[in-house]
Design an enzyme around this catalytic site. Structure first.
Site, short mmCIF file in Angstrom:
data_model
loop_
_atom_site.label_atom_id
_atom_site.label_comp_id
_atom_site.label_asym_id
_atom_site.label_seq_id
_atom_site.Cartn_x
_atom_site.Cartn_y
_atom_site.Cartn_z
N LYS A 82 41.12 51.00 38.24
CA LYS A 82 42.07 50.85 37.12
C LYS A 82 42.68 52.20 36.81
O LYS A 82 41.97 53.20 36.72
CB LYS A 82 41.33 50.30 35.90
CG LYS A 82 42.16 50.26 34.62
CD LYS A 82 41.86 51.42 33.68
CE LYS A 82 42.83 51.50 32.53
NZ LYS A 82 42.64 52.71 31.69
N SER A 95 35.11 48.61 38.36
CA SER A 95 34.65 49.93 37.89
C SER A 95 34.13 50.80 39.05
O SER A 95 33.04 51.39 38.95
CB SER A 95 33.57 49.79 36.81
OG SER A 95 34.05 49.09 35.71
N HIS A 122 34.46 34.49 34.89
CA HIS A 122 34.35 35.92 34.52
C HIS A 122 32.90 36.38 34.42
O HIS A 122 32.57 37.48 34.84
CB HIS A 122 35.10 36.16 33.21
CG HIS A 122 35.59 37.57 33.05
ND1 HIS A 122 36.68 37.89 32.32
CD2 HIS A 122 35.11 38.74 33.54
CE1 HIS A 122 36.87 39.21 32.37
NE2 HIS A 122 35.92 39.73 33.10
N SER A 142 32.16 36.03 39.14
CA SER A 142 32.06 37.45 38.82
C SER A 142 30.80 37.67 37.99
O SER A 142 30.45 36.81 37.16
CB SER A 142 33.30 37.89 38.03
OG SER A 142 33.23 39.27 37.71
N ASN A 165 45.07 56.74 44.22
CA ASN A 165 44.01 55.77 44.50
C ASN A 165 44.34 54.86 45.68
O ASN A 165 43.46 54.19 46.21
CB ASN A 165 43.72 54.93 43.25
CG ASN A 165 43.12 55.77 42.14
OD1 ASN A 165 42.73 56.92 42.35
ND2 ASN A 165 43.04 55.21 40.93
N TYR A 210 41.42 39.68 29.20
CA TYR A 210 42.12 40.96 29.06
C TYR A 210 43.35 40.84 28.16
O TYR A 210 43.84 41.85 27.65
CB TYR A 210 42.60 41.52 30.42
CG TYR A 210 41.55 41.79 31.47
CD1 TYR A 210 40.19 41.75 31.19
CD2 TYR A 210 41.92 42.09 32.77
CE1 TYR A 210 39.24 42.00 32.18
CE2 TYR A 210 40.99 42.35 33.76
CZ TYR A 210 39.65 42.28 33.46
OH TYR A 210 38.73 42.52 34.45
#
Ligand code: A2P
Length: 311
Positions: free
Chosen positions: A267, A225, A148, A176, A277, A93
């Site tokens: 996010k 997500s 990742h 992940s 959120n 990122y």
């Protein structure tokens, strides 16, 4: 507190493990304690216990696609002010410096913030890359370090992930974007099993077989997500449920994750959305609402982590 099949959900009043033995309960009963701070609206008070004994906050701020710099610093600061105690970044990122700066400047003790970073598997060595991450973040360890994605195969990086754990660079390690087959490959060679598997997950991407396999191995599933990068917010079913429970579509999607016993990583870079959120611990979706949301799954309950791979 609820007992979950794969792991335990703790509330803030229970301490690290979320369980009290009978002696402790008796001793607590005999002492006049202040009213327990069972504040279900505080996301920081909700954690799961990982297989290695560490706790992980249920809600985390995801910072994928947030550029390094003021935007990222502000998002993390607002999240910490709103009660988040979990930030999910990655080497790929490019915003670890801003995450570290925001945590340092927040005044929240480092020990109270759960920081995840991810090994970028285009690099060679998780240990070397962890050292660089710690420097960029300005911390002496991360709470969670995960591969990742399984680029180049699922197993080659794992021994060095274990070494990063041994060296104290990370408190916990995981993966992940690993499918059931990839997870099984890692489990077959691991001295220390992964404690989380972070995947794209929402009612529309439910991956039930993958979640069940994670649970079977005491691996916590983390949902990235969870809003479908925003696409699921305009779905009609989600909107109808949101209107009858008096919540926003985002809160419904995130609450579904909580009730499906997932760590959830929305996010946002907007303060009001970051706050919104986090307000997902003070209402419950009914079994009917959950069933309707479950029916939105488009993966057929797959055991795969992605429909299309970018690697
Ligand atoms: P923004 O960052 O501009 O606030 P996901 O978590 O599934 O990746 O989704 C992130 C996307 O959803 C981002 O585009 C984010 O926009 C948007 N988003 C996050 N929270 C909300 C919310 N509560 N309401 C509307 N959009 C949101």
């Amino acid at each position: 507190m609820r007992s979950l099949p794969g792991h335990t959900l703790n509330d803030g009043a229970r301490g690290a493990t979320g369980t009290l033995n009978p002696k402790e309960i008796a001793s607590r009963r005999s002492v006049r304690l202040p009213v327990p701070s069972l504040d279900v609206t505080t996301p920081a008070s909700q954690t799961y216990t990982l297989a290695d004994g560490h706790t992980i906050p249920v809600l985390g701020l995801g910072v994928w696609q947030v550029p390094d710099g003021p935007e990222c610093v502000k998002a993390v600061r607002w999240a910490l002010e709103a009660g988040y105690r979990h930030i999910d970044t990655a080497q790929a990122y490019g915003n670890e410096p801003s995450v570290g700066r925001a945590v340092r400047d927040s005044g929240v003790p480092r020990s109270e913030v759960f920081i995840t970073t991810k090994f970028y598997p285009g690099s060679k060595d998780p240990v070397v890359e962890a050292e660089k991450s710690l420097e960029r973040l300005g911390v002496d360890h991360v709470d969670l370090y995960i591969i990742h994605w399984p680029r180049g195969g699922p197993t080659w990086a794992w021994p060095s992930m274990e070494r990063a754990l041994e060296l104290g660079y990370a408190r916990s390690i995981g993966v992940s974007n690993f499918s059931v087959a990839e997870l099984n490959d890692v489990l077959a060679i691991a001295s220390v099993a992964p404690v989380v598997n972070q995947v794209q997950l929402s009612p529309f991407e439910h991956r039930r077989a993958l979640v069940e396999t994670n649970q079977k191995h005491d691996i916590v599933t983390e949902a990235y997500s969870p809003l479908g990068t925003g696409r699921h917010l305009s779905d009609k079913t989600v909107a109808r449920i949101a209107s009858h429970v008096g919540r926003s579509p985002a809160q419904v999607l995130l609450r579904w994750c909580v009730q499906r016993e997932l760590v959830v990583l929305p996010k946002s870079t907007h303060r009001e959305r970051i706050v919104e959120n986090a307000q997902i611990f003070d209402f419950t979706l009914s079994d009917d609402d959950m069933a309707e949301l479950d029916a939105l799954d488009r993966t057929g309950g797959t055991d795969r982590a992605r429909e299309s791979k970018w690697w």
